[in-house]
Scaffold this motif. Structure first.
Motif, mmCIF file in Angstrom:
data_model
loop_
_atom_site.group_PDB
_atom_site.id
_atom_site.type_symbol
_atom_site.label_atom_id
_atom_site.label_comp_id
_atom_site.label_asym_id
_atom_site.label_seq_id
_atom_site.Cartn_x
_atom_site.Cartn_y
_atom_site.Cartn_z
ATOM 1 N N UNK A 41 0.838 -1.193 0.000
ATOM 2 C CA UNK A 41 0.000 0.000 0.000
ATOM 3 C C UNK A 41 0.876 1.246 0.000
ATOM 4 N N UNK A 42 0.340 2.328 -0.593
ATOM 5 C CA UNK A 42 1.064 3.595 -0.547
ATOM 6 C C UNK A 42 1.124 4.059 0.896
ATOM 7 N N UNK A 43 2.299 4.503 1.321
ATOM 8 C CA UNK A 43 2.392 5.036 2.678
ATOM 9 C C UNK A 43 1.453 6.228 2.807
ATOM 10 N N UNK A 44 0.962 6.456 4.011
ATOM 11 C CA UNK A 44 0.042 7.563 4.227
ATOM 12 C C UNK A 44 0.671 8.894 3.827
ATOM 13 N N UNK A 45 1.991 8.955 3.842
ATOM 14 C CA UNK A 45 2.648 10.209 3.499
ATOM 15 C C UNK A 45 2.692 10.461 1.994
ATOM 16 N N UNK A 46 2.257 9.515 1.174
ATOM 17 C CA UNK A 46 2.216 9.731 -0.273
ATOM 18 C C UNK A 46 0.798 9.732 -0.829
ATOM 19 N N UNK A 47 -0.163 9.250 -0.062
ATOM 20 C CA UNK A 47 -1.520 9.128 -0.589
ATOM 21 C C UNK A 47 -2.107 10.477 -0.985
ATOM 22 N N UNK A 48 -1.959 11.479 -0.128
ATOM 23 C CA UNK A 48 -2.525 12.792 -0.431
ATOM 24 C C UNK A 48 -1.889 13.409 -1.661
ATOM 25 N N UNK A 49 -0.582 13.227 -1.815
ATOM 26 C CA UNK A 49 0.119 13.756 -2.982
ATOM 27 C C UNK A 49 -0.375 13.088 -4.258
ATOM 28 N N UNK A 50 -0.415 11.760 -4.263
ATOM 29 C CA UNK A 50 -0.878 11.023 -5.449
ATOM 30 C C UNK A 50 -2.310 11.401 -5.809
ATOM 31 N N UNK A 51 -3.161 11.476 -4.809
ATOM 32 C CA UNK A 51 -4.558 11.812 -5.031
ATOM 33 C C UNK A 51 -4.694 13.198 -5.647
ATOM 34 N N UNK A 52 -3.951 14.159 -5.122
ATOM 35 C CA UNK A 52 -4.014 15.532 -5.629
ATOM 36 C C UNK A 52 -3.524 15.612 -7.074
ATOM 37 N N UNK A 53 -2.399 14.955 -7.359
ATOM 38 C CA UNK A 53 -1.857 15.006 -8.716
ATOM 39 C C UNK A 53 -2.786 14.290 -9.695
ATOM 40 N N UNK A 54 -3.327 13.138 -9.301
ATOM 41 C CA UNK A 54 -4.235 12.401 -10.181
ATOM 42 C C UNK A 54 -5.476 13.224 -10.500
ATOM 43 N N UNK A 55 -5.985 13.944 -9.533
ATOM 44 C CA UNK A 55 -7.150 14.810 -9.797
ATOM 45 C C UNK A 55 -6.824 15.816 -10.886
ATOM 46 N N UNK A 56 -5.600 16.312 -10.897
ATOM 47 C CA UNK A 56 -5.191 17.312 -11.877
ATOM 48 C C UNK A 56 -4.944 16.695 -13.246
ATOM 49 N N UNK B 112 -5.464 13.551 -14.476
ATOM 50 C CA UNK B 112 -6.427 12.613 -15.059
ATOM 51 C C UNK B 112 -7.814 13.237 -15.164
ATOM 52 N N UNK B 113 -8.247 13.915 -14.106
ATOM 53 C CA UNK B 113 -9.606 14.463 -14.086
ATOM 54 C C UNK B 113 -9.669 15.928 -14.505
ATOM 55 N N UNK B 114 -8.528 16.571 -14.679
ATOM 56 C CA UNK B 114 -8.499 17.949 -15.163
ATOM 57 C C UNK B 114 -8.901 18.988 -14.137
ATOM 58 N N UNK B 115 -8.749 18.683 -12.862
ATOM 59 C CA UNK B 115 -9.094 19.651 -11.818
ATOM 60 C C UNK B 115 -8.046 20.760 -11.743
ATOM 61 N N UNK B 116 -8.495 21.970 -11.449
ATOM 62 C CA UNK B 116 -7.578 23.095 -11.267
ATOM 63 C C UNK B 116 -7.232 23.179 -9.783
ATOM 64 N N UNK B 117 -6.239 22.398 -9.365
ATOM 65 C CA UNK B 117 -5.932 22.274 -7.937
ATOM 66 C C UNK B 117 -4.431 22.418 -7.661
ATOM 67 N N UNK B 118 -3.794 23.332 -8.365
ATOM 68 C CA UNK B 118 -2.343 23.505 -8.224
ATOM 69 C C UNK B 118 -1.944 23.782 -6.783
ATOM 70 N N UNK B 119 -2.716 24.616 -6.097
ATOM 71 C CA UNK B 119 -2.372 24.933 -4.701
ATOM 72 C C UNK B 119 -2.420 23.692 -3.812
ATOM 73 N N UNK B 120 -3.378 22.811 -4.066
ATOM 74 C CA UNK B 120 -3.459 21.563 -3.294
ATOM 75 C C UNK B 120 -2.224 20.705 -3.553
ATOM 76 N N UNK B 121 -1.792 20.625 -4.815
ATOM 77 C CA UNK B 121 -0.604 19.830 -5.147
ATOM 78 C C UNK B 121 0.634 20.413 -4.473
ATOM 79 N N UNK B 122 0.757 21.723 -4.505
ATOM 80 C CA UNK B 122 1.904 22.374 -3.846
ATOM 81 C C UNK B 122 1.923 22.015 -2.356
ATOM 82 N N UNK B 123 0.770 22.104 -1.710
ATOM 83 C CA UNK B 123 0.686 21.775 -0.292
ATOM 84 C C UNK B 123 1.063 20.334 -0.007
#
Length: 199
Positions: A1-16, A18-29
């Protein structure tokens, strides 16, 4: 499993990408929190998002064009293990190029666990890449794959662990490879063939 310290990063980048979300600030965080508090490398990663997105769109289009069984892009995104592995690889490859080898390997290992497809983040993969079915596919660190390449299950592109690490496996453009021909690619080069199948 992805460590908890990478899940939020992967999720944020995938939203951008793959799904085309405008969430650059979330990815930076998430980058600062889960990868490293390094503004320069964070900016370098952010600058690659458009490139990752472009590659994944070409991959998705190639899936749609190559598989007559697919009904929709949503099906590929949600239900095709090959596409999931490629998404993780495209993200991990950028991290790998920025010097985050371990984080990149963890991401690719998560894809391996989830899909049965093992792609080293150091591999070089061109545009429009399609892994069909995918169980047992292994793509090693020194592999170089061109554009418009389709790979079926049980294909190994890379070393067996017996040869020198610097030996490359190169696959040219517009090629389809199945398991009976993967041995031709072991520390070799195949270019400009449409199909590699047994007679």
């Amino acid at each position: 499993m992805v460590s908890k310290t990478l899940f939020g990063f992967l999720n944020a980048v995938a939203k951008n990408v793959v799904l085309g979300k405008d969430n650059t600030n979330e990815i930076i965080g998430e980058f600062i929190k889960e990868i490293e508090n390094n503004e320069t490398k964070c900016k370098a990663f952010i600058s690659k998002l458009t490139n990752i997105k472009s590659f994944l769109k070409l991959d998705l289009d190639f899936f749609m064009d190559s598989d007559p069984a697919v009904d929709s892009e949503e099906e590929v995104i949600l239900a095709y293990p090959g596409y999931k592995a490629i998404v993780y690889y495209r993200i991990a490859h950028v991290l790998y190029s920025l010097g985050y080898a371990l984080k990149a390997r963890i991401i690719c290992e998560e894809a391996h666990t989830a899909t049965g497809i093992d792609i080293h983040p150091g591999a070089t993969i061109g545009e429009s890449f399609f892994i069909d079915h995918g169980t047992g596919v292994v793509i090693g660190e020194t592999t170089i794959i061109g554009d418009n390449v389709l790979i079926y299950q049980q294909v190994t592109l890379g070393g067996t662990g017996k040869e020198k690490a610097e030996e490359l496996v190169k696959v040219g453009d517009v090629i389809t490879v199945n398991s009976k021909f993967s041995e031709l690619l072991d520390a070799g080069f195949i270019d400009s063939f449409r199909m590699l199948y047994p007679d």
